[in-house]
Design a protein around this motif. Structure first.
Motif, PDB file in Angstrom:
ATOM      1  N   HIS A  59       0.837  -1.205   0.000  1.00 27.04           N
ATOM      2  CA  HIS A  59       0.000   0.000   0.000  1.00 27.04           C
ATOM      3  C   HIS A  59       0.874   1.257   0.000  1.00 27.04           C
ATOM      4  CE1 HIS A  59      -2.987   2.942   1.415  1.00 27.04           C
ATOM      5  NE2 HIS A  59      -2.232   3.161   2.472  1.00 27.04           N
ATOM      6  N   HIS A  71      -3.155   1.227  -4.549  1.00 21.70           N
ATOM      7  CA  HIS A  71      -2.992   1.872  -3.234  1.00 21.70           C
ATOM      8  C   HIS A  71      -4.298   1.751  -2.429  1.00 21.70           C
ATOM      9  CE1 HIS A  71      -1.555   4.845  -0.322  1.00 21.70           C
ATOM     10  NE2 HIS A  71      -2.659   5.561  -0.521  1.00 21.70           N
ATOM     11  N   GLU A  75      -5.154  -1.079   0.740  1.00 21.77           N
ATOM     12  CA  GLU A  75      -5.615  -0.574   2.048  1.00 21.77           C
ATOM     13  C   GLU A  75      -6.897  -1.296   2.476  1.00 21.77           C
ATOM     14  OE1 GLU A  75      -6.310   3.639   2.354  1.00 21.77           O
ATOM     15  OE2 GLU A  75      -6.718   3.492   4.496  1.00 21.77           O
ATOM     16  N   TYR A  78      -5.886  -4.728   3.676  1.00 18.94           N
ATOM     17  CA  TYR A  78      -5.199  -4.853   4.979  1.00 18.94           C
ATOM     18  C   TYR A  78      -6.131  -4.503   6.135  1.00 18.94           C
ATOM     19  CZ  TYR A  78      -3.656   0.138   5.758  1.00 18.94           C
ATOM     20  OH  TYR A  78      -3.578   1.489   5.988  1.00 18.94           O
TER      21      TYR A  78
END
Ligand SMILES: [Fe+2]
Length: 179
Positions: A59, A71, A75, A78
């Motif tokens: 990320h 990106h 995110e 995660y």
């Protein structure tokens, strides 16, 4: 109110004592059953934790024309991984066992390995995540099998939810590479 609380505590203590006299169990599972379930969950925890840090790494460090898409996607993944990791660790605590909590344990116990570099081509990042997800699915399937054998519906249902989400990530990342 204090009296009521005391009575409840006594009742619970008697229940626990009676249970302990008849069989050494935790929520109905024998120690050897709990060992099997918690060991399988700790393996998932270690693998997921290494994978989680990899998602954060990617990320932060992804570059190139895919930057904005990846990106944001990394995110989202995660954040979901963090929720799953927390659920796995707390499920282990439900059984009175100790979830792995250090990076050293995660790295030692995880089949998923850290990335060799933080500066990778974006396609390579996606390929590595696809590989991670295949490994995670194997460990999660093992948990389903073990939980089913021990009639542990709570763990089985939790993990089945993870599997469905990870299979979707695998499809989406595979489709990304098919561009
Ligand atoms: Fe961020």
């Amino acid at each position: 109110m204090a009296t009521v609380k005391h009575v409840e505590n006594v009742a619970q203590t008697q229940l626990d004592t009676n249970m302990a006299k008849t069989k050494p169990v935790k929520l109905g599972w024998k120690p050897e059953q709990i060992d099997k379930i918690s060991h399988a969950l700790n393996s998932v925890l270690a693998n997921y934790s290494v994978h989680f840090q990899k998602l954060r790494n990617f990320h932060w460090n992804v570059t190139g024309s895919d930057f904005f898409d990846l990106h944001i996607e990394f995110e989202a993944q995660y954040k979901e991984a963090a929720e799953h990791i927390d659920e796995v660790a707390e499920r282990i605590r439900v059984f009175g066992e100790t979830p792995f909590g250090t990076m050293k344990e995660y790295l030692n116990e995880s089949e998923i390995k850290e990335s060799a570099s933080s500066q990778m081509d974006s396609d390579l990042m996606v390929r590595e995540l696809l590989s991670d997800y295949r490994v995670l699915l194997q460990y999660l399937s093992a948990v389903v099998q073990i939980a089913s054998e021990q009639r542990d519906a709570g763990t089985e249902n939790m993990v089945k939810g993870f599997i469905k989400k990870i299979e979707k990530h695998h499809w989406m990342l595979s489709s990304f590479l098919a561009k």
